[in-house]
Motif scaffolding. Structure first.
Motif, PDB file in Angstrom:
ATOM      1  N   PRO A   1       0.842  -1.399  -0.047  1.00  0.00           N
ATOM      2  CA  PRO A   1       0.128  -0.126   0.068  1.00  0.00           C
ATOM      3  C   PRO A   1       0.944   1.350   0.227  1.00  0.00           C
TER       4      PRO A   1
ATOM      5  N   THR B   1      -0.725   4.683   1.015  1.00  0.00           N
ATOM      6  CA  THR B   1      -0.971   4.638   2.344  1.00  0.00           C
ATOM      7  C   THR B   1       0.137   5.344   2.989  1.00  0.00           C
ATOM      8  N   TYR B   2       1.395   4.444   2.793  1.00  0.00           N
ATOM      9  CA  TYR B   2       2.547   4.808   3.572  1.00  0.00           C
ATOM     10  C   TYR B   2       3.065   6.298   3.186  1.00  0.00           C
TER      11      TYR B   2
ATOM     12  N   LEU C   1       1.061   8.652   5.171  1.00  0.00           N
ATOM     13  CA  LEU C   1       1.500   8.569   6.278  1.00  0.00           C
ATOM     14  C   LEU C   1       2.737   9.595   6.711  1.00  0.00           C
TER      15      LEU C   1
ATOM     16  N   SER D   1      -3.400   8.659  12.039  1.00  0.00           N
ATOM     17  CA  SER D   1      -2.359   8.164  11.467  1.00  0.00           C
ATOM     18  C   SER D   1      -2.701   6.595  11.605  1.00  0.00           C
TER      19      SER D   1
ATOM     20  N   LEU E   1      -5.638   5.963   9.349  1.00  0.00           N
ATOM     21  CA  LEU E   1      -5.371   6.031   7.848  1.00  0.00           C
ATOM     22  C   LEU E   1      -4.369   4.654   7.572  1.00  0.00           C
ATOM     23  N   TYR E   2      -3.798   4.110   8.534  1.00  0.00           N
ATOM     24  CA  TYR E   2      -2.870   2.992   8.182  1.00  0.00           C
ATOM     25  C   TYR E   2      -3.863   1.691   8.039  1.00  0.00           C
TER      26      TYR E   2
ATOM     27  N   GLY F   1      -6.534   2.791   5.205  1.00  0.00           N
ATOM     28  CA  GLY F   1      -6.061   3.221   3.833  1.00  0.00           C
ATOM     29  C   GLY F   1      -5.500   1.741   3.179  1.00  0.00           C
ATOM     30  N   ILE F   2      -4.847   0.823   3.939  1.00  0.00           N
ATOM     31  CA  ILE F   2      -4.447  -0.274   3.437  1.00  0.00           C
ATOM     32  C   ILE F   2      -5.655  -1.262   2.869  1.00  0.00           C
TER      33      ILE F   2
ATOM     34  N   GLU G   1      -6.870   0.890  -0.422  1.00  0.00           N
ATOM     35  CA  GLU G   1      -5.837   1.017  -1.346  1.00  0.00           C
ATOM     36  C   GLU G   1      -5.920  -0.426  -2.114  1.00  0.00           C
TER      37      GLU G   1
ATOM     38  N   PHE H   1      -7.059   5.285  -5.129  1.00  0.00           N
ATOM     39  CA  PHE H   1      -6.997   5.359  -3.573  1.00  0.00           C
ATOM     40  C   PHE H   1      -6.798   6.884  -3.383  1.00  0.00           C
TER      41      PHE H   1
ATOM     42  N   TYR I   1      -9.024   9.812  -1.412  1.00  0.00           N
ATOM     43  CA  TYR I   1      -8.546  10.418  -0.381  1.00  0.00           C
ATOM     44  C   TYR I   1      -8.381  12.044  -0.383  1.00  0.00           C
TER      45      TYR I   1
END
Length: 224
Positions: free
Chosen positions: A10, A13-14, A17, A75, A78-79, A82-83, A86, A94, A98
Motif C-alpha cells: 500500500p 498509504t505509506y 503517512l 495515523s 489511515l494505516y 487506507g491499506i 488501497e 485511492f 482521499y
C-alpha cells in the motif's frame, strides 16, 4: 522483492503517512503543533484566508495535525483503513478519493464551520474513506465481505458523528462533508476490473452530486 509483491504494497498509504508525520515534525521545530501561527504556516484552514484567495487551504489541512494524540489517532486510522481501501482501488484511485474527500470535507467546514477557528487534520479524508465503504456495500450487495464492512463503517460513522455533538473543538461539518464526498466518489471512481458495477446513470448522478456539493459549498463559504 519481486514486482508482484511491490504492487501489493500500500505505497500510497505509506506515502500519506510519511507526509503528515514530516509536516508534524516541521510544526514541532517551528513553534509547536498548538501554535496558531505555526499551524497557519503549515497550511491549516482559516476561513477568512480562504475567502482572501488562499484556496489551497481547502486541501492542505489534511496533512496538518494539532497535538500528538490528533496525529496518532488519524495515523492509525489511515494505516488500517487506507491499506484496506488501497488494495480495493489501487494506489492512484485511492489517492484521488482521499484528496477529493478531504477537499469536500473542508468545503463543508468552510461553508458552515467557524470563520475564526484554525482547522486541521486528516479526518475529513478519513471520513470520506468510511463513506466509500458504505457505498461499496450498496454497489456490491452480493459480496458478503464488502456488505459486512459497509455495515460496520456505517455504524462507525453514526457513532462518531453523535460523539462529535458532545465533544468540544470537533469540526463535525468537516466530517459530514467527508462522508458525503466519499460516498459520492465511490459512484464515480470504479473499482478496477469492476466497472460494470457502476451504471452510466449512477455515475452521472454521482458526478452531478459532487459538482453541486462542491460548488454550492464554495459559494456559501465565499458569501459568509
Amino acid at each position: 522483492m519481486n514486482e508482484y509483491r511491490l504492487r501489493e504494497l500500500p505505497i500510497m498509504t505509506y506515502l500519506l503517512l510519511i507526509i503528515q508525520i514530516l509536516v508534524f515534525a516541521w510544526e514541532l521545530f517551528n513553534g509547536g503543533s498548538y501554535n496558531s501561527a505555526t499551524l497557519i504556516d503549515a497550511g491549516a484552514k482559516v476561513n477568512q484566508l480562504v475567502q482572501m484567495g488562499q484556496w489551497w487551504r481547502l486541501l492542505t489541512p489534511i496533512f496538518v495535525h494539532i497535538g500528538w494524540s490528533h496525529l496518532l489517532i488519524n495515523s492509525l486510522t489511515l494505516y488500517f483503513v487506507g491499506i484496506l481501501l488501497e488494495r480495493v482501488y489501487g494506489a492512484w484511485r485511492f489517492l484521488l478519493i482521499y484528496l477529493l474527500s478531504g477537499l469536500g470535507g473542508n468545503l463543508m467546514s468552510f461553508a458552515f464551520g467557524s470563520n475564526f477557528s484554525v482547522a486541521a487534520g486528516a479526518s475529513t479524508s478519513l471520513f470520506g474513506l468510511f463513506g466509500v465503504f458504505v457505498s461499496l456495500g450498496y454497489f456490491f450487495r452480493t459480496n458478503p465481505a464488502l456488505r459486512a464492512w459497509s455495515q460496520q463503517f456505517l455504524i462507525l460513522i453514526v457513532f462518531n458523528l453523535v460523539a462529535d455533538l458532545f465533544m468540544g473543538q470537533i469540526d463535525i461539518w468537516g466530517h459530514i462533508g467527508g462522508v458525503l464526498s466519499g460516498a459520492l466518489l465511490a459512484g464515480i471512481i470504479a473499482v478496477p476490473h469492476q466497472s460494470a458495477s457502476l451504471t452510466n446513470k449512477i455515475r452521472l448522478l454521482c458526478i452531478t452530486g459532487v459538482l453541486l456539493l462542491f460548488g454550492v459549498l464554495y459559494y456559501v463559504g465565499m458569501g459568509r
